[in-house]
Scaffold this motif. Structure first.
Motif, PDB file in Angstrom:
ATOM      1  N   LYS A   1      -2.987  -0.731 -12.491  1.00 26.54           N
ATOM      2  CA  LYS A   1      -4.121  -0.877 -11.269  1.00 26.54           C
ATOM      3  C   LYS A   1      -4.185   0.480 -10.567  1.00 26.54           C
ATOM      4  CE  LYS A   1      -4.212  -2.680  -6.979  1.00 26.54           C
ATOM      5  NZ  LYS A   1      -3.908  -3.426  -5.636  1.00 26.54           N
TER       6      LYS A   1
ATOM      7  N   ARG B   1      -8.314   2.175  -4.137  1.00 23.02           N
ATOM      8  CA  ARG B   1      -7.360   2.965  -3.550  1.00 23.02           C
ATOM      9  C   ARG B   1      -6.825   3.996  -4.458  1.00 23.02           C
ATOM     10  NH1 ARG B   1      -4.173  -0.406  -2.245  1.00 23.02           N
ATOM     11  NH2 ARG B   1      -5.612  -1.458  -0.646  1.00 23.02           N
TER      12      ARG B   1
ATOM     13  N   THR C   1      -9.721  -1.034   3.604  1.00 20.52           N
ATOM     14  CA  THR C   1     -10.179  -1.475   2.375  1.00 20.52           C
ATOM     15  C   THR C   1     -11.184  -2.774   2.653  1.00 20.52           C
ATOM     16  OG1 THR C   1      -8.393  -0.735   1.108  1.00 20.52           O
ATOM     17  CG2 THR C   1      -9.749  -2.355   0.078  1.00 20.52           C
TER      18      THR C   1
ATOM     19  N   ASP D   1      -5.848  -9.501  -5.537  1.00 16.77           N
ATOM     20  CA  ASP D   1      -5.673  -9.117  -6.573  1.00 16.77           C
ATOM     21  C   ASP D   1      -5.767 -10.187  -7.553  1.00 16.77           C
ATOM     22  OD1 ASP D   1      -5.469  -6.442  -6.171  1.00 16.77           O
ATOM     23  OD2 ASP D   1      -3.283  -6.264  -6.058  1.00 16.77           O
TER      24      ASP D   1
ATOM     25  N   LYS E   1       0.833  -1.082   0.032  1.00 16.51           N
ATOM     26  CA  LYS E   1       0.143  -0.002   0.274  1.00 16.51           C
ATOM     27  C   LYS E   1       0.774   1.134   0.002  1.00 16.51           C
ATOM     28  CE  LYS E   1      -4.153  -1.424   2.487  1.00 16.51           C
ATOM     29  NZ  LYS E   1      -4.706  -1.247   3.823  1.00 16.51           N
TER      30      LYS E   1
HETATM   31  P1  IMP Z   1      -7.065  -3.596   4.596  1.00 20.87           P
HETATM   32  O1  IMP Z   1      -7.370  -2.328   4.238  1.00 20.87           O
HETATM   33  O2  IMP Z   1      -5.558  -3.722   4.965  1.00 20.87           O
HETATM   34  O3  IMP Z   1      -7.627  -3.805   6.145  1.00 20.87           O
HETATM   35  O4  IMP Z   1      -7.210  -4.577   3.928  1.00 20.87           O
HETATM   36  C1  IMP Z   1      -8.276  -5.680   4.128  1.00 20.87           C
HETATM   37  C2  IMP Z   1      -7.967  -6.810   3.211  1.00 20.87           C
HETATM   38  O5  IMP Z   1      -8.281  -6.502   1.718  1.00 20.87           O
HETATM   39  C3  IMP Z   1      -6.889  -7.277   3.335  1.00 20.87           C
HETATM   40  O6  IMP Z   1      -6.823  -8.983   2.972  1.00 20.87           O
HETATM   41  C4  IMP Z   1      -6.006  -7.035   2.273  1.00 20.87           C
HETATM   42  O7  IMP Z   1      -5.003  -7.891   1.573  1.00 20.87           O
HETATM   43  C5  IMP Z   1      -7.183  -6.801   1.049  1.00 20.87           C
HETATM   44  N1  IMP Z   1      -6.829  -5.458   0.123  1.00 20.87           N
HETATM   45  C6  IMP Z   1      -6.774  -4.246   0.394  1.00 20.87           C
HETATM   46  N2  IMP Z   1      -6.449  -3.436  -0.679  1.00 20.87           N
HETATM   47  C7  IMP Z   1      -6.334  -4.559  -1.821  1.00 20.87           C
HETATM   48  C8  IMP Z   1      -5.949  -4.333  -3.009  1.00 20.87           C
HETATM   49  O8  IMP Z   1      -5.844  -3.344  -3.482  1.00 20.87           O
HETATM   50  N3  IMP Z   1      -5.909  -5.604  -3.713  1.00 20.87           N
HETATM   51  C9  IMP Z   1      -6.359  -6.816  -3.452  1.00 20.87           C
HETATM   52  N4  IMP Z   1      -6.633  -6.843  -2.080  1.00 20.87           N
HETATM   53  C10 IMP Z   1      -6.652  -5.852  -1.272  1.00 20.87           C
END
Ligand code: IMP
Length: 196
Positions: A176, A182, A74, A156, A17
């Motif tokens: 992406k 994001r 997310t 992803d 991120k």
């Molecule tokens: P968090 O925002 O880090 O809590 O993400 C929640 C979940 O969504 C986690 O399992 C992350 O790996 C997944 N995630 C967050 N952003 C992305 C992305 O851009 N692509 C794929 N998975 C994501």
């Protein structure tokens, strides 16, 4: 006259991120990591909404370290799972599970399911001085039948954004970022930071 680049902390421990957001804000905003400010806390994510978790993380850094900062949360919202795993996306397959565990459970739950519509939603909470702001971004798409590609992170390899034949994990980081949840939320944040 040179205008100095604003500095701000991104409250995340996720190097992917950080890299994504730094690439988007490159040359316009200097993004400090938690490591850069010597914050090694395990910041809780105990809210039941994306907004709530983003605010907890941003407030934690502001209150304990004094820096203006932003944090994101997310979720992957899958239609056939009534919007799940949503805010629980990171722990879908259980506490301390891997991204592959989460993907395996998702594919298992969607086995034989015709409706594979889903969307990623990101909420960014920004704390600047004593003010709080929220920015949102989302991307619609579908869940693939199997892993496709090796780039990116999290879900992803199984997320195919609308109007694309490729999963996020088959795209370059630039492609992406242009269309991602994001990327869209960060574009709103960037325009706010650069115009305020
Ligand atoms: P968090 O925002 O880090 O809590 O993400 C929640 C979940 O969504 C986690 O399992 C992350 O790996 C997944 N995630 C967050 N952003 C992305 C992305 O851009 N692509 C794929 N998975 C994501």
């Amino acid at each position: 006259m040179n205008k100095s680049i604003p500095e701000i902390v991104f409250a995340t421990n996720n190097p992917h991120k950080l890299e994504e957001v730094r690439a988007i804000l490159k040359g316009r905003v200097k993004v400090l990591s938690l490591g850069d400010i010597d914050c090694h806390d395990d910041i809780p994510e105990t809210a039941d909404t994306l907004e709530g978790n983003a605010l907890i993380k941003a407030r934690w850094v502001k209150e304990k370290y004094g820096y203006d900062c932003f944090a994101d949360d997310t979720g992957l919202l899958v239609d056939a799972l009534d919007g799940g795993p949503g805010v629980y996306s990171a722990r879908f397959a259980g506490d301390h599970c891997s991204p592959d565990d989460n993907i395996a459970l998702l594919l298992e739950k969607l086995q034989g399911e015709k409706n594979r519509q889903a969307k990623f939603c990101t909420v960014i909470a920004l704390i600047q001085g004593d003010k709080e702001y929220l920015f949102e971004g989302e991307v619609k798409g579908t869940i693939a039948e199997k892993h496709c590609g090796t780039a990116g992170f999290g879900y992803d390899p199984v997320f195919i954004p609308e109007n694309s034949n490729l999963s996020f994990a088959e795209m370059s980081p630039e492609s992406k970022n242009e269309i991602s949840h994001r990327g869209r939320a960060v574009a709103k944040l960037a325009s706010f930071l650069l115009n305020s």
